[in-house]
Design an enzyme around this catalytic site. Structure first.
Site, short mmCIF file in Angstrom:
data_model
loop_
_atom_site.label_atom_id
_atom_site.label_comp_id
_atom_site.label_asym_id
_atom_site.label_seq_id
_atom_site.Cartn_x
_atom_site.Cartn_y
_atom_site.Cartn_z
N ASN A 64 17.45 -12.89 40.93
CA ASN A 64 18.88 -12.74 41.19
C ASN A 64 19.29 -11.39 40.62
OD1 ASN A 64 19.16 -15.34 42.29
ND2 ASN A 64 19.42 -16.22 40.26
N HIS A 77 14.70 -8.27 35.72
CA HIS A 77 13.84 -9.44 35.47
C HIS A 77 13.87 -10.39 36.65
CE1 HIS A 77 17.82 -11.13 34.56
NE2 HIS A 77 17.28 -12.34 34.71
N GLN A 79 12.78 -14.81 37.59
CA GLN A 79 12.49 -16.12 37.02
C GLN A 79 11.38 -16.78 37.83
OE1 GLN A 79 16.00 -18.57 35.87
NE2 GLN A 79 17.22 -16.84 36.59
N HIS A 210 5.41 -15.24 52.46
CA HIS A 210 6.54 -14.42 52.87
C HIS A 210 7.58 -14.37 51.76
CE1 HIS A 210 7.53 -18.57 54.01
NE2 HIS A 210 8.81 -18.24 53.88
N HIS A 212 11.88 -13.84 51.11
CA HIS A 212 13.23 -13.78 51.67
C HIS A 212 14.11 -12.92 50.78
CE1 HIS A 212 12.56 -17.14 54.50
NE2 HIS A 212 11.94 -17.76 53.50
N PHE A 226 31.45 -14.22 52.31
CA PHE A 226 31.59 -15.52 51.67
C PHE A 226 31.21 -16.60 52.68
CE2 PHE A 226 34.38 -12.89 49.10
CZ PHE A 226 34.08 -13.32 47.82
N GLU A 231 32.07 -21.97 57.88
CA GLU A 231 30.64 -21.78 57.62
C GLU A 231 30.08 -22.86 56.70
OE1 GLU A 231 29.86 -17.11 58.16
OE2 GLU A 231 31.15 -17.62 56.48
#
Length: 270
Positions: A64, A77, A79, A210, A212, A226, A231
């Protein structure tokens, strides 16, 4: 590069998580690292997949990047979460890839990569061993899929040449992301490969390794997409087509906008 380990109980059984730092400097991100430094990260990803994969059926590596993606620590970093069960998305990919292999006799993502290479309109980057494309099903504005050209099931199976090439194409992709709005581009990314653990020796030839990339930015460094309203409740909507997104990324320079003129010339030569 020694990950910090934490063992926790998961919703369906035990889990183990690690945090892996990419670089000793807190103001450096992957696109600003050298190709050899990124190669070290890739080797660490392969090693931790092998280590945790000996005990767990699923090893999820993810990054992230940026406060917009909920990252509270600016240090570069990722995770690693290892679980004693296959998560929902992994189960879905397992079903679809297995069904396609059963019906067509070849891995789904291998055939998909071949089709995109022929069409070319959704390709962002290609190299000897890898391709980056905006998948036709993308819902995030500049979402991409990173695929090896060869049939590879898991990260540890990558050859030294494929790892070198992966480091190079990752740097190019992430530099293009940053150059798009001249900002440190936020995203969530992660690797998916064949299940591991006690069933690692089973036939997983329908799987193709793969990665993403899911970046939220839409029109500028501050305007993001958003997933709300229609959605969330009905169906995701695209603000630009996958072909438009791929073309825009494809035409961006591969030298980072932060580099000075001398650094740019050196990077171009390299």
């Amino acid at each position: 590069m020694t990950p910090t380990t934490l063992c926790v109980p998961g919703p369906h059984g035990p889990m183990e998580s690690k945090v892996m730092c990419f670089h000793p400097w807190s103001d450096v991100t992957l696109p600003l690292m050298s190709v050899p430094e990124i190669r070290t990260v890739i080797d660490a990803w392969a090693s931790v997949t092998e280590e945790l994969g000996a005990r767990y059926p699923w090893v999820q590596i993810f990054e992230n990047k940026g406060a917009m993606m909920g990252c509270s620590n600016p240090h570069p970093h990722c995770q690693v979460w290892a679980s004693s069960f296959l998560p929902d998305i992994a189960q879905r990919e397992e079903r679809t890839q297995r069904a396609y292999q059963s019906q067509r006799g070849e891995p789904l993502l291998m055939e998909y990569g071949h089709q995109e290479l022929l069409r070319k309109e959704r390709l962002v980057l290609t190299s000897e061993h890898w391709l980056v494309l905006v998948p036709f099903w993308a819902v995030w504005p500049y979402q991409t899929l990173l695929l090896p050209r060869r049939h590879v099931r898991r990260l540890p199976e990558l050859t030294p040449a494929e790892r070198d090439d992966l480091a190079s194409i990752m740097k190019k992709l992430l530099t293009k992301y940053d150059n798009l709005f001249e900002t440190s581009f936020p995203y969530s990314m992660g690797w998916h490969g064949a299940p591991t653990g006690s069933e690692a020796g089973a036939n997983w030839d329908h799987w193709q390794l793969h990665a993403h990339y899911y970046p939220p930015l839409l029109r500028s460094a501050t305007i993001r997409k958003f997933m709300v309203g229609y959605e969330m409740l009905a169906q995701a909507q695209r603000d630009l087509t996958p072909e438009q997104a791929a073309e825009r990324l494809r035409t961006l320079p591969e030298v980072h906008y932060c580099l000075g003129q001398k650094d740019r010339e050196t990077a171009t030569i390299a």
